[in-house]
Scaffold this motif. Structure first.
Motif, PDB file in Angstrom:
ATOM      1  N   TRP A  51       0.837  -1.203   0.000  1.00  0.00           N
ATOM      2  CA  TRP A  51       0.000   0.000   0.000  1.00  0.00           C
ATOM      3  C   TRP A  51       0.872   1.253   0.000  1.00  0.00           C
ATOM      4  O   TRP A  51       0.649   2.188  -0.771  1.00  0.00           O
ATOM      5  CB  TRP A  51      -0.928  -0.010   1.209  1.00  0.00           C
ATOM      6  CG  TRP A  51      -1.992   1.042   1.167  1.00  0.00           C
ATOM      7  CD1 TRP A  51      -2.831   1.303   0.125  1.00  0.00           C
ATOM      8  CD2 TRP A  51      -2.337   1.964   2.203  1.00  0.00           C
ATOM      9  NE1 TRP A  51      -3.684   2.326   0.456  1.00  0.00           N
ATOM     10  CE2 TRP A  51      -3.408   2.751   1.727  1.00  0.00           C
ATOM     11  CE3 TRP A  51      -1.847   2.206   3.499  1.00  0.00           C
ATOM     12  CZ2 TRP A  51      -3.985   3.755   2.491  1.00  0.00           C
ATOM     13  CZ3 TRP A  51      -2.439   3.202   4.257  1.00  0.00           C
ATOM     14  CH2 TRP A  51      -3.492   3.970   3.753  1.00  0.00           C
ATOM     15  N   LEU A  73       2.259   1.796  -3.363  1.00  0.00           N
ATOM     16  CA  LEU A  73       1.243   2.329  -4.268  1.00  0.00           C
ATOM     17  C   LEU A  73       1.061   3.839  -4.047  1.00  0.00           C
ATOM     18  O   LEU A  73       1.005   4.624  -4.995  1.00  0.00           O
ATOM     19  CB  LEU A  73      -0.074   1.604  -3.987  1.00  0.00           C
ATOM     20  CG  LEU A  73      -0.986   1.274  -5.150  1.00  0.00           C
ATOM     21  CD1 LEU A  73      -0.266   0.441  -6.170  1.00  0.00           C
ATOM     22  CD2 LEU A  73      -2.221   0.524  -4.638  1.00  0.00           C
ATOM     23  N   LEU A  84       2.927   9.808 -10.345  1.00  0.00           N
ATOM     24  CA  LEU A  84       1.820  10.382 -11.099  1.00  0.00           C
ATOM     25  C   LEU A  84       1.665  11.873 -10.903  1.00  0.00           C
ATOM     26  O   LEU A  84       1.677  12.648 -11.855  1.00  0.00           O
ATOM     27  CB  LEU A  84       0.516   9.703 -10.677  1.00  0.00           C
ATOM     28  CG  LEU A  84       0.165   8.409 -11.394  1.00  0.00           C
ATOM     29  CD1 LEU A  84      -1.080   7.808 -10.801  1.00  0.00           C
ATOM     30  CD2 LEU A  84      -0.023   8.682 -12.871  1.00  0.00           C
ATOM     31  N   LEU A 141      -7.503  -4.102  -3.135  1.00  0.00           N
ATOM     32  CA  LEU A 141      -6.338  -3.254  -3.372  1.00  0.00           C
ATOM     33  C   LEU A 141      -5.673  -3.646  -4.695  1.00  0.00           C
ATOM     34  O   LEU A 141      -5.270  -2.793  -5.489  1.00  0.00           O
ATOM     35  CB  LEU A 141      -5.356  -3.415  -2.209  1.00  0.00           C
ATOM     36  CG  LEU A 141      -4.218  -2.425  -2.102  1.00  0.00           C
ATOM     37  CD1 LEU A 141      -4.733  -1.009  -2.140  1.00  0.00           C
ATOM     38  CD2 LEU A 141      -3.433  -2.650  -0.827  1.00  0.00           C
ATOM     39  N   SER A 192      -7.596  -2.442  -7.644  1.00  0.00           N
ATOM     40  CA  SER A 192      -7.636  -0.981  -7.790  1.00  0.00           C
ATOM     41  C   SER A 192      -6.437  -0.457  -8.571  1.00  0.00           C
ATOM     42  O   SER A 192      -6.446   0.673  -9.054  1.00  0.00           O
ATOM     43  CB  SER A 192      -7.651  -0.328  -6.410  1.00  0.00           C
ATOM     44  OG  SER A 192      -6.365  -0.359  -5.845  1.00  0.00           O
ATOM     45  N   GLN A 193      -5.385  -1.294  -8.696  1.00  0.00           N
ATOM     46  CA  GLN A 193      -4.126  -0.807  -9.277  1.00  0.00           C
ATOM     47  C   GLN A 193      -4.250  -0.122 -10.639  1.00  0.00           C
ATOM     48  O   GLN A 193      -3.662   0.940 -10.832  1.00  0.00           O
ATOM     49  CB  GLN A 193      -3.122  -1.946  -9.358  1.00  0.00           C
ATOM     50  CG  GLN A 193      -2.345  -2.135  -8.093  1.00  0.00           C
ATOM     51  CD  GLN A 193      -1.080  -2.899  -8.346  1.00  0.00           C
ATOM     52  OE1 GLN A 193      -0.038  -2.311  -8.564  1.00  0.00           O
ATOM     53  NE2 GLN A 193      -1.151  -4.206  -8.334  1.00  0.00           N
ATOM     54  N   PHE A 214      -5.602   3.685 -10.307  1.00  0.00           N
ATOM     55  CA  PHE A 214      -5.261   4.652  -9.275  1.00  0.00           C
ATOM     56  C   PHE A 214      -5.099   6.075  -9.784  1.00  0.00           C
ATOM     57  O   PHE A 214      -5.156   7.018  -9.027  1.00  0.00           O
ATOM     58  CB  PHE A 214      -4.129   4.200  -8.359  1.00  0.00           C
ATOM     59  CG  PHE A 214      -2.773   3.995  -8.969  1.00  0.00           C
ATOM     60  CD1 PHE A 214      -1.984   2.949  -8.521  1.00  0.00           C
ATOM     61  CD2 PHE A 214      -2.267   4.855  -9.934  1.00  0.00           C
ATOM     62  CE1 PHE A 214      -0.724   2.744  -9.040  1.00  0.00           C
ATOM     63  CE2 PHE A 214      -1.007   4.646 -10.450  1.00  0.00           C
ATOM     64  CZ  PHE A 214      -0.238   3.578 -10.005  1.00  0.00           C
ATOM     65  N   GLU A 215      -4.969   6.199 -11.093  1.00  0.00           N
ATOM     66  CA  GLU A 215      -4.869   7.551 -11.640  1.00  0.00           C
ATOM     67  C   GLU A 215      -6.236   8.244 -11.620  1.00  0.00           C
ATOM     68  O   GLU A 215      -6.360   9.405 -11.286  1.00  0.00           O
ATOM     69  CB  GLU A 215      -4.360   7.474 -13.075  1.00  0.00           C
ATOM     70  CG  GLU A 215      -3.731   8.748 -13.548  1.00  0.00           C
ATOM     71  CD  GLU A 215      -2.950   8.514 -14.836  1.00  0.00           C
ATOM     72  OE1 GLU A 215      -2.559   9.508 -15.451  1.00  0.00           O
ATOM     73  OE2 GLU A 215      -2.737   7.354 -15.222  1.00  0.00           O
ATOM     74  N   LEU A 232      -8.515   7.241  -7.041  1.00  0.00           N
ATOM     75  CA  LEU A 232      -7.580   6.983  -5.955  1.00  0.00           C
ATOM     76  C   LEU A 232      -8.282   6.357  -4.749  1.00  0.00           C
ATOM     77  O   LEU A 232      -7.695   5.566  -4.025  1.00  0.00           O
ATOM     78  CB  LEU A 232      -6.882   8.282  -5.567  1.00  0.00           C
ATOM     79  CG  LEU A 232      -5.699   8.130  -4.608  1.00  0.00           C
ATOM     80  CD1 LEU A 232      -4.657   7.195  -5.191  1.00  0.00           C
ATOM     81  CD2 LEU A 232      -5.077   9.469  -4.298  1.00  0.00           C
ATOM     82  N   SER A 251      -7.935   2.679  -4.021  1.00  0.00           N
ATOM     83  CA  SER A 251      -6.723   2.159  -3.386  1.00  0.00           C
ATOM     84  C   SER A 251      -6.626   2.596  -1.934  1.00  0.00           C
ATOM     85  O   SER A 251      -6.090   1.867  -1.106  1.00  0.00           O
ATOM     86  CB  SER A 251      -5.471   2.652  -4.103  1.00  0.00           C
ATOM     87  OG  SER A 251      -5.624   2.553  -5.486  1.00  0.00           O
TER      88      SER A 251
END
Lengths: 314, 268
Positions: free
Chosen positions: A146, A149, A157, B222, B225-226, B229-230, B233, B236
């Motif tokens: 996590w 990420l 990003l 989780l 969700s990868q 994530f953009e 969010l 995640s």
């Protein structure tokens, strides 16, 4: 010291053989053998028998085990049923990636955590101490995948400072390789700082209450010398043991982190091989991790007497 | 540091409550698809938004809490009860039984727990039962070790000798005099183990070796969700925060128990 080393080495040989037996038994317990998995539905009984005979799968377990050990000792870990490559070469190439990340993260974590833990212990029950302990407890409670990420979202990003996908070897392009490993290393380092700070602090607190510390202070030794020469070595010994355990666990748990950062490390190889039912590779990965875990513990036990000479005399 | 325990218990209450309610009722059905409402941000209708299939994230988190916590509780109970019996027998009987058991335990302890669990999952198959069995077996050796070392120190105590002298059977002495005195280290161990299991289960589900989708767990949410994530969010953030909170609670409660049962540390 010599007896301590001899005892420790003979124990290691025993553990190593236990590790080999365990890996062998675990892989044999998997339903279906490599030959039937490789041939699949299409294979005829004759083909199956030929392949089994070639890989020695028609022999009883103890004979198979001896053949396997004989192969291991000459560097033959078998071939991948997926790609046909030799297992050892495949694993070693991937292992480098994992090792770089784990070792870099651990080095950073130790360099940060030990002084901070020592400081918190020295300032025990102050606001600074409370802050250090709280932050450390929060850090060690975050799952690595996590945190990874989240760091990717922020630095990859939103800020676009670092790449999100991919990997380049350090031999090819050093600075680009660095940009790919910064985030995974930072992720692991942050979590391990949490674990190590608490350990370093707890052992330093115990040492600070001992009489030789009071004595050193009473004879007028400057406080920094007391901390550096009397508290640090004694507080570091238990932390060292923990570092050994963590290194092994990091190597075991690295698969999730490598999945988040799409890194071609050993953990990723293990998971890919599990999905592809490539059991020679799974077996090799398990064995290598087990052996490394045993070796790390050996190194820790060898270093321990430097910080606590009583161990070797016992 | 009573604050540790209070915060830890509050989190347990929050997550445990969500899991209990989630077993009986969730705002939406956790697997109800709603293709018109894909990846909707948090709103009054969906407090934590919706996922890539329009499923309500809060409902899935609650159902996931039920699954994750049920798996963790079952695993810890199995590992601790089996480990207690084996450790007790091993430490009390000694001799070849003890040596044999310790050889196997040492062999398994030579592997990091999560790696052993991974190998066992391959043998037992992924899914709920596979995970529970694999994790119980993976963490069993550590429990055996702790119980055995507690037994070894307690069996030298005078009250154990007294019990043997007045003619109590070995089994009676074992369960009535030795076992209750091992409970302190076992409870500390069980608390930390709960955290390891939550983490290991979510890691395995994250890798796709755990509970299979569409049934939600924090780990597979989780993982799913990868790719988003953009754009989304919250997908995640929510499951990861739940895992982190569960770990935080076990760490805080574990610390409090350790302080309670280890007077040496309390003074420090």
């Amino acid at each position: 010291m010599a007896t301590y080393l001899a005892r420790r080495l003979s124990m290691m040989l025993l553990t190593l053989s236990l590790v080999a037996v365990t890996v062998f038994v675990l892989v044999r317990l998997v339903p279906g053998d490599s030959a039937s998995l490789m041939l699949g539905e299409a294979g005829s009984l004759e083909q199956l028998a030929i392949l089994r005979a070639r890989w020695g799968l028609d022999q009883p377990w103890p004979i198979q085990f001896l053949y396997w050990i004989k192969g291991l000792l000459s560097g033959d870990f078998g071939v991948s049923t997926r790609t046909g490559e030799p297992v050892l070469a495949l694993i070693l190439a991937r292992f480098q990636v994992s090792a770089v990340i784990v070792l870099a993260a651990m080095t950073i974590a130790v360099l940060v955590a030990v002084p901070v833990g020592l400081y918190a212990a020295w300032k025990q029950n102050s606001w600074a101490d409370l802050a250090v302990v709280s932050v450390a407890t929060l850090l060690l409670s975050i799952p690595s995948f996590w945190l990874g990420l989240l760091l990717l979202v922020v630095f990859g990003l939103k800020l676009s400072w670092l790449p999100i996908l991919g990997y380049v070897g350090f031999g090819e392009d050093f600075s680009r390789a660095l940009s790919f490993v910064i985030l995974p290393v930072a992720t692991l380092a942050l979590i391990e700082i949490g674990v190590l700070v608490r350990m370093a602090r707890a052992s330093a607190i115990e040492v600070l209450r001992l009489e030789y510390v009071t004595h050193a202070r009473a004879k007028g030794m400057p406080e920094w010398r007391v901390l550096a020469f009397h508290v640090f070595p004694n507080a570091f010994a238990p932390t060292l043991t923990l570092i050994g355990l963590i290194l092994g666990n990091l190597l075991g748990g690295i698969a999730v982190l490598e999945t988040v950062f799409t890194l071609p490390g050993m953990g990723r190889l293990l998971v890919e091989s599990i999905f592809a039912r490539d059991y020679p590779v799974v077996q090799g990965c398990l064995l290598l991790t087990g052996v490394i875990f045993v070796l790390i513990n050996l190194i820790v036990d060898m270093l321990y007497p430097i910080f606590d000479p009583r161990v070797a005399r016992a | 540091m009573k604050l540790n325990l209070i915060i830890g218990l509050l989190i347990v209450l929050l997550l445990g409550g969500a899991a209990l309610i989630g077993a009986a009722w969730t705002p939406y059905h956790p697997m109800q698809l709603d293709m018109l409402n894909r990846l909707a941000p948090p709103s009054f209708g969906h407090w934590l938004g919706t996922d890539e299939f329009g499923r309500d994230v809060l409902s899935r988190l609650m159902a996931g809490a039920t699954t994750s916590i049920a798996i963790a509780v079952t695993t810890v109970l199995m590992a601790v009860s089996a480990g207690m019996i084996i450790g007790l027998v091993s430490g009390s009987v000694r001799g070849w039984t003890d040596r044999g058991l310790m050889a196997v335990t040492d062999a398994l302890l030579a592997f990091p727990g999560i790696l052993l669990a991974l190998a066992l999952i391959v043998i037992l198959g992924a899914g709920r039962t596979g995970i529970i069995l694999a994790l119980s077996l993976a963490y069993l050796p550590a429990v055996i070790r702790i119980v055995r070392s507690a037994v070894l120190s307690i069996r030298e105590k005078e009250y154990v000798e007294a019990s043997q002298v007045i003619g109590n059977s070995q089994a009676y002495t074992m369960f009535v005099h030795i076992l209750p005195n091992c409970l302190a280290p076992i409870s500390v161990m069980a608390t930390s183990m709960f955290g390891w299991v939550i983490l290991a289960e979510s890691a395995l589900s994250f890798l796709g070796l755990g509970v299979a989708p569409p049934a939600p767990t924090w780990g597979n949410m989780l993982s799913a969700s990868q790719p988003y994530f953009e754009r989304a969010l919250w997908l995640s953030l929510a499951p990861g925060a739940c895992i982190a909170l569960a770990l935080l609670a076990t760490n805080l409660i574990g610390d409090a128990l350790r302080d309670r049962f280890d007077p040496r540390r309390l003074q420090a």
